[in-house]
Scaffold this motif. Structure first.
Motif, mmCIF file in Angstrom:
data_model
loop_
_atom_site.group_PDB
_atom_site.id
_atom_site.type_symbol
_atom_site.label_atom_id
_atom_site.label_comp_id
_atom_site.label_asym_id
_atom_site.label_seq_id
_atom_site.Cartn_x
_atom_site.Cartn_y
_atom_site.Cartn_z
ATOM 1 N N LYS A 15 -78.141 59.678 13.429
ATOM 2 C CA LYS A 15 -77.357 59.181 13.274
ATOM 3 C C LYS A 15 -77.435 57.761 12.373
ATOM 4 N N VAL A 16 -76.938 57.996 10.738
ATOM 5 C CA VAL A 16 -77.109 56.891 9.588
ATOM 6 C C VAL A 16 -75.325 56.439 9.834
ATOM 7 N N TYR A 17 -75.425 55.244 9.775
ATOM 8 C CA TYR A 17 -73.632 54.798 9.549
ATOM 9 C C TYR A 17 -73.992 53.494 8.524
ATOM 10 N N GLN A 18 -73.035 53.141 7.670
ATOM 11 C CA GLN A 18 -72.601 52.497 6.753
ATOM 12 C C GLN A 18 -71.670 51.708 7.125
ATOM 13 N N VAL A 19 -71.696 50.370 7.956
ATOM 14 C CA VAL A 19 -71.077 48.859 8.258
ATOM 15 C C VAL A 19 -70.256 48.328 7.152
ATOM 16 N N GLU A 20 -69.249 48.528 6.990
ATOM 17 C CA GLU A 20 -68.773 46.864 6.773
ATOM 18 C C GLU A 20 -68.303 45.822 7.173
ATOM 19 N N LEU A 21 -68.428 44.890 7.448
ATOM 20 C CA LEU A 21 -68.035 43.627 8.606
ATOM 21 C C LEU A 21 -67.195 42.502 8.157
ATOM 22 N N ASP A 22 -66.468 42.195 8.576
ATOM 23 C CA ASP A 22 -65.523 41.161 8.378
ATOM 24 C C ASP A 22 -66.109 40.127 7.736
ATOM 25 N N TYR A 48 -78.514 39.345 14.146
ATOM 26 C CA TYR A 48 -78.951 40.993 13.107
ATOM 27 C C TYR A 48 -80.221 40.820 13.579
ATOM 28 N N GLN A 49 -81.173 39.592 13.888
ATOM 29 C CA GLN A 49 -82.221 40.412 15.148
ATOM 30 C C GLN A 49 -81.893 40.277 16.715
ATOM 31 N N LYS A 50 -80.482 39.973 16.874
ATOM 32 C CA LYS A 50 -80.097 40.366 18.019
ATOM 33 C C LYS A 50 -79.965 42.223 18.420
ATOM 34 N N ILE A 51 -79.612 42.999 17.331
ATOM 35 C CA ILE A 51 -78.953 43.882 17.332
ATOM 36 C C ILE A 51 -80.920 44.998 17.131
ATOM 37 N N ILE A 52 -81.790 43.848 16.287
ATOM 38 C CA ILE A 52 -82.589 44.756 16.245
ATOM 39 C C ILE A 52 -83.552 44.788 17.652
ATOM 40 N N ASP A 53 -83.980 42.740 18.585
ATOM 41 C CA ASP A 53 -84.066 43.664 19.798
ATOM 42 C C ASP A 53 -83.187 43.953 21.004
ATOM 43 N N GLY A 54 -82.226 44.289 20.730
ATOM 44 C CA GLY A 54 -81.373 45.512 21.603
ATOM 45 C C GLY A 54 -80.275 44.621 22.263
ATOM 46 N N VAL A 55 -78.968 44.980 22.758
ATOM 47 C CA VAL A 55 -77.702 44.311 22.751
ATOM 48 C C VAL A 55 -77.476 45.098 24.453
ATOM 49 N N GLU A 56 -77.310 44.163 24.789
ATOM 50 C CA GLU A 56 -76.588 44.656 26.753
ATOM 51 C C GLU A 56 -75.031 44.269 26.735
ATOM 52 N N LEU A 71 -82.054 48.595 10.874
ATOM 53 C CA LEU A 71 -80.880 47.653 10.455
ATOM 54 C C LEU A 71 -81.712 47.521 8.785
ATOM 55 N N ALA A 72 -80.364 47.478 8.253
ATOM 56 C CA ALA A 72 -80.715 47.071 6.561
ATOM 57 C C ALA A 72 -79.363 46.571 6.343
ATOM 58 N N ILE A 73 -79.317 45.151 5.693
ATOM 59 C CA ILE A 73 -78.388 44.936 4.574
ATOM 60 C C ILE A 73 -78.499 45.176 2.969
ATOM 61 N N VAL A 74 -77.418 46.178 2.755
ATOM 62 C CA VAL A 74 -77.686 47.306 2.025
ATOM 63 C C VAL A 74 -76.181 46.166 0.680
ATOM 64 N N SER A 75 -75.354 44.604 0.746
ATOM 65 C CA SER A 75 -74.691 43.866 0.074
ATOM 66 C C SER A 75 -75.316 42.569 0.015
ATOM 67 N N LEU A 87 -77.159 51.451 9.397
ATOM 68 C CA LEU A 87 -77.412 51.316 10.621
ATOM 69 C C LEU A 87 -78.406 52.716 11.031
ATOM 70 N N GLU A 88 -79.396 52.764 11.258
ATOM 71 C CA GLU A 88 -79.633 54.318 12.407
ATOM 72 C C GLU A 88 -80.068 54.310 13.540
ATOM 73 N N ILE A 89 -79.300 55.137 14.106
ATOM 74 C CA ILE A 89 -79.142 55.325 16.313
ATOM 75 C C ILE A 89 -79.218 56.386 16.113
ATOM 76 N N HIS A 90 -79.770 57.422 17.749
ATOM 77 C CA HIS A 90 -79.706 58.697 18.474
ATOM 78 C C HIS A 90 -78.783 58.041 19.044
ATOM 79 N N LEU A 91 -78.655 57.145 19.842
ATOM 80 C CA LEU A 91 -77.480 57.416 21.100
ATOM 81 C C LEU A 91 -76.284 57.987 20.263
#
Length: 263
Positions: A160-167, A175-183, A194-198, A206-210
């Motif tokens: 699944k690929v999502y486009q995420v807009e943050l506040d 960014y690096q935390k997400i790449i490494d994995g967040v508990e 993960l890629a910054i598109v703006s 963000l691409e994820i399979h969970l």
């Protein structure tokens, strides 16, 4: 004599119509074996012919290799150990808008995705997986229970690929935390990409399979961000190309076969 000639055609016509009425229903209820197999979502009709000729299909416990074989409503058709469903399989892709919930019905009478596809087909279809009320994007609906179960199972790693807009812009550290994995409270979240598109750093791809509940929103909220918009742009290889928000389309035969092959 005149009366007899007048009556005779009427008598014969009524006999002919009576025969049609008794014969017609059974004719309409039968279906060619290759179409039956295709309706069950196994493969295309052409590939079904190959299965039939190779002796892979049984009708009422007997192998059938005749391509033009007609199946009756009460017949049991099997491919290997699997009993095939005679109902035509339907695969529908919806570009879900905001404020629709992913359920077949709602006791609070809120808008559901079923309202958007109610005129699509006669078959009773169901959403595969969920998108929360405020999340937009791709959603698959089908009556193929076996496929739906496979797609929902974590072991099949449906992409699944999502486009995420943050506040606010994401920091390099987060960014690096997400790449490494967040508990999180229900386990570690690992993403595939993960890629910054703006240019301002507030919109990401963000691409994820969970498939855990609200996993993308919870991931960013855990790091102190509010998700303003969340849009699923790719689902199991299917994209939103030429599919406006709130609209749906049927998958073509190639897409269905590819979808089943992927999982």
């Amino acid at each position: 004599m005149t009366d007899r000639k007048t009556r005779t055609p009427e008598y014969n016509l009524s006999k002919y119509e009576a025969k049609k009425e008794t014969k017609s229903p059974s004719t309409k209820q039968t279906i060619r074996l290759n179409r039956y197999i295709s309706n069950a979502g196994i493969c295309s009709r052409r590939d079904a012919d190959v299965l039939i000729e190779s002796g892979e299909i049984k009708v009422n416990g007997k192998v059938v290799t005749e391509l033009g074989y007609q199946v009756n409503p009460n017949d049991t058709v099997k491919y290997g150990n699997r009993v095939l469903n005679k109902e035509k399989m339907v695969y529908l892709l919806l570009n879900k808008p905001k404020d629709f919930i992913t359920t077949t019905e709602d006791p609070d009478e809120r808008k559901t995705v079923m309202d958007l596809v109610k005129s699509a087909c006669e078959q009773r279809i169901y959403p595969v997986g969920r998108l929360d009320r405020n999340t937009t994007g791709l959603l698959l609906l089908t009556n193929d229970g076996e496929l739906a179960e496979k797609m929902a199972h974590p072991s099949n790693n449906v992409k699944k690929v999502y486009q995420v807009e943050l506040d606010k812009p994401i920091t390099k550290a987060d960014y690096q935390k997400i790449i490494d994995g967040v508990e999180l409270e229900d386990g570690k979240v690992t993403i595939d990409d993960l890629a910054i598109v703006s240019s301002d750093g507030t919109t990401l791809g963000l691409e994820i399979h969970l498939g855990r509940n609200r996993i993308v929103r919870r991931l960013f909220e855990h790091l102190g961000y509010e998700v303003i918009k969340l849009d699923r742009v790719v689902y199991a290889g299917l994209t939103k190309k030429d599919l406006p928000r709130g609209k749906w389309r049927f998958l073509n035969e190639k897409e269905v076969i590819t979808l089943k092959y992927l999982i």
